[in-house]
Design a protein around this motif. Sequence first.
Motif, PDB file in Angstrom:
ATOM      1  N   VAL A  70       0.847  -1.195   0.000  1.00  0.00           N
ATOM      2  CA  VAL A  70       0.000   0.000   0.000  1.00  0.00           C
ATOM      3  C   VAL A  70       0.888   1.252   0.000  1.00  0.00           C
ATOM      4  N   PRO A  92      -0.999   6.603   2.176  1.00  0.00           N
ATOM      5  CA  PRO A  92      -2.076   7.473   1.695  1.00  0.00           C
ATOM      6  C   PRO A  92      -1.862   8.946   2.012  1.00  0.00           C
ATOM      7  N   TRP A  98      -2.783  -2.129   6.215  1.00  0.00           N
ATOM      8  CA  TRP A  98      -4.081  -1.502   5.965  1.00  0.00           C
ATOM      9  C   TRP A  98      -4.545  -0.806   7.248  1.00  0.00           C
ATOM     10  N   TRP A 142      -4.065   2.894   8.761  1.00  0.00           N
ATOM     11  CA  TRP A 142      -3.561   4.231   8.464  1.00  0.00           C
ATOM     12  C   TRP A 142      -4.356   5.280   9.229  1.00  0.00           C
ATOM     13  N   VAL A 152      -6.109   6.305  -1.988  1.00  0.00           N
ATOM     14  CA  VAL A 152      -4.960   5.448  -1.709  1.00  0.00           C
ATOM     15  C   VAL A 152      -4.685   4.566  -2.925  1.00  0.00           C
ATOM     16  N   VAL A 164      -3.054   1.030  -4.208  1.00  0.00           N
ATOM     17  CA  VAL A 164      -2.715  -0.305  -3.717  1.00  0.00           C
ATOM     18  C   VAL A 164      -2.092  -1.094  -4.858  1.00  0.00           C
ATOM     19  N   THR A 197     -10.129   4.031  -2.253  1.00  0.00           N
ATOM     20  CA  THR A 197     -10.183   4.898  -1.066  1.00  0.00           C
ATOM     21  C   THR A 197     -10.019   4.042   0.179  1.00  0.00           C
ATOM     22  N   TYR A 198      -9.537   4.673   1.219  1.00  0.00           N
ATOM     23  CA  TYR A 198      -9.230   3.946   2.445  1.00  0.00           C
ATOM     24  C   TYR A 198     -10.450   3.893   3.366  1.00  0.00           C
ATOM     25  N   ARG A 199     -10.718   2.701   3.850  1.00  0.00           N
ATOM     26  CA  ARG A 199     -11.620   2.549   4.973  1.00  0.00           C
ATOM     27  C   ARG A 199     -11.187   1.316   5.755  1.00  0.00           C
ATOM     28  N   ARG A 200     -11.330   1.396   7.057  1.00  0.00           N
ATOM     29  CA  ARG A 200     -10.865   0.317   7.915  1.00  0.00           C
ATOM     30  C   ARG A 200     -11.609  -0.968   7.590  1.00  0.00           C
ATOM     31  N   SER A 213      -7.006  -4.081   9.276  1.00  0.00           N
ATOM     32  CA  SER A 213      -6.764  -2.880  10.073  1.00  0.00           C
ATOM     33  C   SER A 213      -6.611  -3.251  11.543  1.00  0.00           C
TER      34      SER A 213
END
Length: 814
Positions: A596, A599, A620, A622, A630, A632, A668-671, A692
């Motif tokens: 990754v 971000p 993962w 962040w 982000v 990847v 896009t980043y999400r937990r 995460s």
Amino acid sequence: MIRVPFHDGWSVGPKLGAFESRTEATAAVPVTLPHDALRDLPRSAESGQGVHAGYIPGGVFEYVRQFEVPLEWADKSVRIEFEGVYRDATVFLNGDFAAHEHNGYAAFVVDADPFLRFGEENTISVEARVHRDSRWYTGGGIYRPVHLVVADPVHIALDGTTATTADIDGERAVVEIATIVENDTRHTATRRVRWAIADADGADVASGNAPITVLPGHSATARLRVAVENPRLWGPDSPHLYRVRTELADAAGVVVDEDETRLGIRRLQLDAARGLRINGESVDLRGACIHHDNGPLGAISVADAEQRRVRRLKDAGFNAIRSAHNPASRALLDACDLHGMLVMDELADVWTKSKTAFDGSVGFDERWRGDVAALVVKDRTHPSVILYSIGNEILELATPHGATWSRRLAEEFRRLDPTRFVTNGINGIIANLGHLAEIAASDPNTMMADMGEQMALMNASPFITDSIEESAAVLDVVGFNYADSRYDLDAELFPNRVIVGSETFPDRIASLWADVRRLPHVIGDFTWTGWDYIGEAGIGRVDYTDAPGYEPTGTAGPFPYLLAQCGDIDITGHRLPASFYREIAYGLRAEPAIAVHRPQHHGRPVAKTPWSWDDVVSSWSWDVEPGSAVTVDVYADAEEVELLVDGVSIGRSAVGSPRALIARFETTYRRGELTAIAYRDGAEIGRSSLRSAADPVLTVRAEGSEMSADGVGYVEITIADADGVLLCDADRLVSVTVSGGSLAGIGSGRARTEESFGADAVTTFDGRALAIVRADPTADQVRISVTADGLEPADAVFAVRQASSSSRPDIIAV
């Protein structure tokens, strides 16, 4: 023979003038050997050694030790063996000059007899000098082990027994043993040498003996040819080792000296049509160039550190190392023998033309035979060593006189050890620096290429072909640095030439390894580098060019860069994403690997060097806002990859862009849980996931339950959740205290730092740090306690295993 470590009781301080006295500022401090005198010196941008040494200064150092010499040693031979002192070691005994060794990587022995005072305390002092003499971090001082050797005046020479096996078949191997016996008396001595070869279980499988007469003040060699029935062979996948036990007995049969030598029975074959074969099986060298420092320990070489490094390199898919650009330590070669790691051991970075102000070129014309002999004596009992490299990117190589030196060195290696192959790390551009305009004129495209492509194109030019031909012709294997453009070309021009990629760019491994598999005359690839190192600071960094005050600096990293930042494995021993990419390129890993891009830097312009990898982490977790953009990357030997978050697909991407074996996703980043699934012909062939992290916990883990009293123990420190998932964006200062021992070094993988390896605290990097400890002489356990703000303290414990009588496994004390 009494052969004991000579490591305790030393002190070190700056070398003073003859009429100077020590002050508080120049006071000597107690140290345990091996010791790196440079590691803890204050760094600055103005350091005279500059970027080469990671902005660590040089200096002149004096080590001093007192030791008792019993009266009963008066009729013995007393020697002090140094495995390496960097550099220009000058040894004094009781104030009198006893020895000098210019080469900082060569072992040497001091004959102490003429200087000793029996029945009283004696003083030994060792001076070492380090100043602008290398293109990398060398460390300084007595950085390799030292031994005190007390023997009968008629004794087996140090490193005096060799065992070779040129005649091997399926039923037996004929072992040829040679032992050198030295006579320091005034009388002719007749002794008997007895040999026994034992297998890994300690059972004798062959034996023999021979009388030997040695004239006073001379040496003589006793020999034996003996067959080992149904031998177990040494190879990369089955490193079986035997021991050759040698005894020297007097006329009454009393043993007066004894040693042990490691033996690996293996057969080497080499030709352009079949490549390299070991025991009849083809072997492609999955090689890692490595420097000699051991990260937070500095330049010191200790068995535990070298064993750990070799194990981790082997676990990462490497089966060979190149000791760049200097001879490997004994401890490193011992580790390679045990773990089946093949070795290219290198003599020097310079011959007669200098690369730095005070390097080893000064006096090379007078010392070279001794330098070669020191390397061969050390290596010839190690089955792991298959290649001797006579140099690296030698400046004079493309001239007639340089070719003469090439032949001279190659033939000396063959004279001393005809059982191994000779190579040289040739960079045709470096060897023709004065002719770059002519080379570029032969192919105008070279001036339009980037640095890496330019190097490859120039190295394939007719000008370089002609200029290096003679120097290449003296070699068994032609090593090419950054010249894979020659691989197909040389198959046509020089059909008998065998090639190894002795130094290559890390991000080209997919195509480079395809060449190794495709071309039988190319026997392997050695990436720069397998393990990160101190010095050549920032050579593999990634710069964000929109950062305030950014200025291009070429390949040199500005202060406070400390590390090169170009290893597959960082200085703590942690595998980076590049390592998993390489493992996939080698065909050793079926599962995809996720990398990754940080971000917080998404979309920023970057500048890289040919030795850089992308600024990526296998994480993962962040500390950015949900929905942040982000990138990847998924590394996979597949046709396409699907990416999922919490089981929901965010799309598929073809493998092959931006480089071979990579599928890139913009998301896009999400937990949650990030999963990559690799496909070929529409079918899943492997998957992997990142999750995460939850709330952070300080975790301290000792690598192993015990440590040796004369070794070091490794402790991993992490900021992770309760399940061990690291938090990359939760770095903080961790402080370490040790009871029952001391802190030998502490550090992280952060390349740009002003923190010291000699401190008792360090800031984690991507959630990780490493502490290295030594045990107190009388301790039965070592406890490491770690604290960090906002987290519960944690600790780990080693039980202490008492040291053996000798730190080298090939010689025992009796």
